[in-house]
Scaffold this motif. Sequence first.
Motif, PDB file in Angstrom:
ATOM      1  N   PRO A  58       1.535  31.062  20.247  1.00 32.16           N
ATOM      2  CA  PRO A  58       0.269  29.752  20.154  1.00 32.16           C
ATOM      3  C   PRO A  58      -0.503  30.297  19.049  1.00 32.16           C
ATOM      4  O   PRO A  58      -0.022  31.689  18.617  1.00 32.16           O
ATOM      5  N   HIS A  59      -1.810  30.033  18.823  1.00 33.38           N
ATOM      6  CA  HIS A  59      -2.242  30.406  18.291  1.00 33.38           C
ATOM      7  C   HIS A  59      -3.849  29.523  17.917  1.00 33.38           C
ATOM      8  O   HIS A  59      -3.722  28.356  18.525  1.00 33.38           O
ATOM      9  N   ASP A  60      -5.200  30.464  17.890  1.00 35.03           N
ATOM     10  CA  ASP A  60      -6.087  29.446  17.518  1.00 35.03           C
ATOM     11  C   ASP A  60      -5.808  28.959  15.864  1.00 35.03           C
ATOM     12  O   ASP A  60      -5.905  30.016  15.179  1.00 35.03           O
ATOM     13  N   PHE A  61      -6.507  27.527  15.952  1.00 37.12           N
ATOM     14  CA  PHE A  61      -6.531  26.980  14.713  1.00 37.12           C
ATOM     15  C   PHE A  61      -8.271  27.833  13.680  1.00 37.12           C
ATOM     16  O   PHE A  61      -8.088  27.272  12.318  1.00 37.12           O
ATOM     17  N   LEU A  62      -9.541  28.538  14.909  1.00 32.98           N
ATOM     18  CA  LEU A  62      -9.352  29.174  14.059  1.00 32.98           C
ATOM     19  C   LEU A  62      -9.364  30.396  13.314  1.00 32.98           C
ATOM     20  O   LEU A  62     -10.279  31.146  12.453  1.00 32.98           O
ATOM     21  N   ALA A  63      -8.517  30.930  13.765  1.00 32.94           N
ATOM     22  CA  ALA A  63      -7.620  32.886  13.233  1.00 32.94           C
ATOM     23  C   ALA A  63      -6.853  31.981  12.231  1.00 32.94           C
ATOM     24  O   ALA A  63      -6.455  30.956  11.594  1.00 32.94           O
ATOM     25  N   GLU A  64      -6.374  32.741  11.728  1.00 31.50           N
ATOM     26  CA  GLU A  64      -5.958  33.403  10.261  1.00 31.50           C
ATOM     27  C   GLU A  64      -4.258  32.313  10.866  1.00 31.50           C
ATOM     28  O   GLU A  64      -3.812  32.607  11.939  1.00 31.50           O
ATOM     29  N   GLN A  65      -3.526  32.050  10.269  1.00 30.17           N
ATOM     30  CA  GLN A  65      -3.022  30.548  10.042  1.00 30.17           C
ATOM     31  C   GLN A  65      -1.537  31.929   9.398  1.00 30.17           C
ATOM     32  O   GLN A  65      -1.116  31.800   8.507  1.00 30.17           O
ATOM     33  N   PRO A  66      -0.767  32.081  10.657  1.00 30.92           N
ATOM     34  CA  PRO A  66       0.704  32.931  10.436  1.00 30.92           C
ATOM     35  C   PRO A  66       1.581  32.615  10.048  1.00 30.92           C
ATOM     36  O   PRO A  66       2.692  33.014   9.640  1.00 30.92           O
ATOM     37  N   ILE A  67       2.076  30.972   9.927  1.00 30.49           N
ATOM     38  CA  ILE A  67       2.771  30.659   8.902  1.00 30.49           C
ATOM     39  C   ILE A  67       2.744  30.189   7.807  1.00 30.49           C
ATOM     40  O   ILE A  67       1.881  29.434   7.191  1.00 30.49           O
ATOM     41  N   ARG A  68       3.339  31.388   6.659  1.00 30.97           N
ATOM     42  CA  ARG A  68       2.896  30.307   5.905  1.00 30.97           C
ATOM     43  C   ARG A  68       3.585  29.677   4.572  1.00 30.97           C
ATOM     44  O   ARG A  68       4.651  29.775   4.563  1.00 30.97           O
ATOM     45  N   GLY A  69       3.533  28.667   3.488  1.00 28.01           N
ATOM     46  CA  GLY A  69       4.038  28.132   2.857  1.00 28.01           C
ATOM     47  C   GLY A  69       4.790  27.091   3.554  1.00 28.01           C
ATOM     48  O   GLY A  69       5.937  27.066   2.645  1.00 28.01           O
ATOM     49  N   ALA A  70       4.417  26.225   4.658  1.00 27.16           N
ATOM     50  CA  ALA A  70       5.270  25.702   4.986  1.00 27.16           C
ATOM     51  C   ALA A  70       5.364  24.521   3.705  1.00 27.16           C
ATOM     52  O   ALA A  70       4.493  24.182   3.611  1.00 27.16           O
ATOM     53  N   ARG A  71       6.051  23.655   4.491  1.00 26.01           N
ATOM     54  CA  ARG A  71       6.005  22.135   3.686  1.00 26.01           C
ATOM     55  C   ARG A  71       4.948  21.161   3.797  1.00 26.01           C
ATOM     56  O   ARG A  71       4.485  20.331   3.290  1.00 26.01           O
ATOM     57  N   ALA A  72       4.725  21.316   5.484  1.00 27.08           N
ATOM     58  CA  ALA A  72       3.707  20.589   5.909  1.00 27.08           C
ATOM     59  C   ALA A  72       3.069  20.886   7.125  1.00 27.08           C
ATOM     60  O   ALA A  72       3.452  21.389   7.978  1.00 27.08           O
ATOM     61  N   TYR A  73       1.706  21.230   7.244  1.00 27.33           N
ATOM     62  CA  TYR A  73       1.180  21.167   7.976  1.00 27.33           C
ATOM     63  C   TYR A  73       0.197  19.929   9.230  1.00 27.33           C
ATOM     64  O   TYR A  73      -0.391  19.135   7.630  1.00 27.33           O
ATOM     65  N   PHE A  74       0.460  20.059  10.101  1.00 27.83           N
ATOM     66  CA  PHE A  74      -0.188  18.688  10.200  1.00 27.83           C
ATOM     67  C   PHE A  74      -1.054  18.533  11.834  1.00 27.83           C
ATOM     68  O   PHE A  74      -0.939  19.883  12.780  1.00 27.83           O
TER      69      PHE A  74
END
Length: 412
Positions: free
Chosen positions: A295-311
């Motif tokens: 669960p995640h709201d794209f206006l909130a802080e992104q909890p996954i840091r340093g991913a290879r790709a954000y799609f």
Amino acid sequence: MSSTVDLSLATQPSDADAVPGLIKDLNALNGNWKEGDEETRYKMIVKARSLLQSLMTPREQTVQHTWADPGLGAALTTGVDVGLWKLMVKNGVDAVHNVEDLAKSLGMDPELLGRLLRHVCAMGHLEEVAQDEYKLTNFTRSLSLDVIGDSYLCLLGGIGRSPIEFYKFLRETNWRNPVDATRTAFHVSYDSKVPNSMAYLGSIGMGPQMNRMMGGYRQGRLPWHHPKIYPVEEELFPGAEPDAPLVVDVAGGLGHDIDEFKRNYPNHPGKLILQDLAPVIEDAKDIDPSIERMPHDFLAEQPIRGARAYFMHSILHDWPDDVCQKILARTAEAMKPGYSKLLIFECVIPRTGAYWESTAGDMLMMTQLSACERTEDQWHKLIEDSGLGLKITKFWSSGLSAVENVIECALA
């Protein structure tokens, strides 16, 4: 030169001189066309539309736009709503269907149904066998599929007033380009206080229909990770950390994209993560169990840091620039310099020669959400000129008729 137009112009073919050349072009294209050749098919559609418009008079085109097309929409939507197209398919996809029998099964007035089907036939979507007897075409067969038919319930039946009354909204805004997501043509047309037209469809019980409509819209299109668009095995997999997040599908809905990626690349490195609002994630049940649901709201802080790709697929076109910048800023904060990529799969309208599906999408976004489909220049402005620390490294496209491109971004 006269500054007025003679009324006789409205009753003459719009461009009779162009007809011979267009027919010649169509014949040449047809000689080279083979099934599966989408580029040639696209060119033929454009030429065929130009031929029809050249032959029709302005008066005829006016009648089509203001009488025939709205009437066709009314008939098709009624057919979806009452289960007409499903009934006809059930009775036999190649059968001859009698209006009286159909009306009896549906509980409809046969005179009403006959009038509706007569217009659908006159517009080329049924084959007339005899009076009040019809056979389905491939198009009307397809209306029995929810992913096709529900488009009519949603976009015409549910929120169709917004584009029709768009001019009234523009009067209120003094003819300014709409950029306020909190006050759109939808809000004015429906006198609604809900956040947007998508929330409105959910509030009137059309959430499932909206999801199916979006699924139908994507049919026949290459996925973002197809080698003809974005070669992930060359651009994404090399250098990917084996146990780290590979792809984070931001606001990925029910997970269609990320699940298809998993099926096509089962031996991918790293982890796959699907993000969306909690109620959506709870419904994302039919995806590979190895895909993490978050669960995640794209206006909130992104909890996954340093991913290879954000799609992101068809996310930013739902919002005007100010909201998009907030979404992008949250993603940029989480990206790892020199490693992370932001992959945006959206329409990119060329500077000239725009494809009709792209401009149609732009009109839909504008009249419903005060948002837009963006040109290449607008994408550069949104991503690179907003102080987000991002740059576009490449636009990846599958060809001339491609509506959606992969816009590859990295930290500057």
